[in-house]
Motif scaffolding. Sequence first.
Motif, PDB file in Angstrom:
ATOM      1  N   VAL A  96      75.002 -45.840  20.929  1.00 54.89           N
ATOM      2  CA  VAL A  96      74.509 -46.489  19.724  1.00 54.89           C
ATOM      3  C   VAL A  96      75.704 -47.109  19.017  1.00 54.89           C
ATOM      4  O   VAL A  96      76.703 -46.434  18.760  1.00 54.89           O
ATOM      5  N   GLY A  97      75.600 -48.375  18.738  1.00 55.84           N
ATOM      6  CA  GLY A  97      76.687 -49.090  18.072  1.00 55.84           C
ATOM      7  C   GLY A  97      76.482 -49.159  16.576  1.00 55.84           C
ATOM      8  O   GLY A  97      75.574 -48.536  16.014  1.00 55.84           O
ATOM      9  N   ARG A  98      77.337 -49.923  15.955  1.00 54.31           N
ATOM     10  CA  ARG A  98      77.232 -50.122  14.515  1.00 54.31           C
ATOM     11  C   ARG A  98      75.877 -50.723  14.173  1.00 54.31           C
ATOM     12  O   ARG A  98      75.346 -51.538  14.905  1.00 54.31           O
ATOM     13  N   GLY A  99      75.331 -50.273  13.087  1.00 50.61           N
ATOM     14  CA  GLY A  99      74.042 -50.781  12.648  1.00 50.61           C
ATOM     15  C   GLY A  99      72.866 -50.145  13.382  1.00 50.61           C
ATOM     16  O   GLY A  99      71.727 -50.520  13.170  1.00 50.61           O
ATOM     17  N   GLY A 100      73.137 -49.209  14.297  1.00 45.82           N
ATOM     18  CA  GLY A 100      72.069 -48.506  14.986  1.00 45.82           C
ATOM     19  C   GLY A 100      71.569 -49.146  16.263  1.00 45.82           C
ATOM     20  O   GLY A 100      70.665 -48.625  16.899  1.00 45.82           O
ATOM     21  N   ALA A 101      72.148 -50.271  16.661  1.00 41.94           N
ATOM     22  CA  ALA A 101      71.708 -50.928  17.897  1.00 41.94           C
ATOM     23  C   ALA A 101      72.166 -50.110  19.099  1.00 41.94           C
ATOM     24  O   ALA A 101      73.329 -49.735  19.200  1.00 41.94           O
ATOM     25  N   GLY A 102      71.247 -49.807  19.976  1.00 42.49           N
ATOM     26  CA  GLY A 102      71.580 -48.998  21.138  1.00 42.49           C
ATOM     27  C   GLY A 102      71.398 -49.756  22.433  1.00 42.49           C
ATOM     28  O   GLY A 102      70.806 -50.839  22.463  1.00 42.49           O
ATOM     29  N   ARG A 103      71.919 -49.163  23.507  1.00 42.58           N
ATOM     30  CA  ARG A 103      71.747 -49.749  24.826  1.00 42.58           C
ATOM     31  C   ARG A 103      72.062 -48.694  25.877  1.00 42.58           C
ATOM     32  O   ARG A 103      72.784 -47.734  25.610  1.00 42.58           O
ATOM     33  N   PHE A 104      71.506 -48.892  27.051  1.00 42.77           N
ATOM     34  CA  PHE A 104      71.894 -48.067  28.179  1.00 42.77           C
ATOM     35  C   PHE A 104      73.251 -48.546  28.671  1.00 42.77           C
ATOM     36  O   PHE A 104      73.490 -49.756  28.749  1.00 42.77           O
ATOM     37  N   VAL A 105      74.130 -47.625  29.016  1.00 43.13           N
ATOM     38  CA  VAL A 105      75.411 -48.009  29.603  1.00 43.13           C
ATOM     39  C   VAL A 105      75.433 -47.715  31.104  1.00 43.13           C
ATOM     40  O   VAL A 105      76.232 -48.292  31.837  1.00 43.13           O
ATOM     41  N   LYS A 106      74.557 -46.801  31.552  1.00 39.60           N
ATOM     42  CA  LYS A 106      74.407 -46.568  32.985  1.00 39.60           C
ATOM     43  C   LYS A 106      73.205 -45.672  33.216  1.00 39.60           C
ATOM     44  O   LYS A 106      72.705 -45.020  32.301  1.00 39.60           O
ATOM     45  N   ALA A 107      72.774 -45.659  34.450  1.00 36.24           N
ATOM     46  CA  ALA A 107      71.729 -44.740  34.882  1.00 36.24           C
ATOM     47  C   ALA A 107      72.194 -44.108  36.186  1.00 36.24           C
ATOM     48  O   ALA A 107      72.887 -44.750  36.981  1.00 36.24           O
ATOM     49  N   ILE A 108      71.824 -42.865  36.368  1.00 34.19           N
ATOM     50  CA  ILE A 108      72.126 -42.169  37.623  1.00 34.19           C
ATOM     51  C   ILE A 108      70.806 -41.686  38.203  1.00 34.19           C
ATOM     52  O   ILE A 108      70.098 -40.887  37.572  1.00 34.19           O
ATOM     53  N   LEU A 109      70.476 -42.214  39.367  1.00 33.08           N
ATOM     54  CA  LEU A 109      69.289 -41.753  40.073  1.00 33.08           C
ATOM     55  C   LEU A 109      69.708 -40.555  40.911  1.00 33.08           C
ATOM     56  O   LEU A 109      70.744 -40.581  41.569  1.00 33.08           O
TER      57      LEU A 109
END
Length: 154
Positions: A96-109
Amino acid sequence: MPHEYSSQVIWTGNRGEGTTHYRAYDRTWDIAVPGKPVIHCSNDPLLGGDPTRMNPEDLLLSALAACHMLWYLHYASDDGIVVTGYCDSPMGEGEVGRGGAGRFVKAILRPHITVAPGTDLVAAEAIHHRIAEVCFIARSVNFPVEHAPSFAFG
């Protein structure tokens, strides 16, 4: 040839006041696709969502794992590898970055795959590396997807 997909997302969180203020409404909705069961959703529990309902992050991670599984089964069949069981427990890592914006940085299957006795496990494991080239979902995300498979004979 283009493939088209459709869905209906219906907000169910109006408590009678609409969005008159930030705490006046629930972050719940239904996903409805004609002829399929309705999926009741909420936002991430870290943001006050209902932990018993699917959230967008659950759905994305599940779609990624399911797409990978379907291609794995396809390639295994083509390669003469007999799969008798497949279960994945994928993990997504977000930030989660500034201002609350989030994102996936990776996934592991992390699929656990049961194969017929005598299966060449090197060949069975190698299939995972071919899937990123064809999986609709994996090709659509902008974060790395890693694979940590395990195998059993059965």
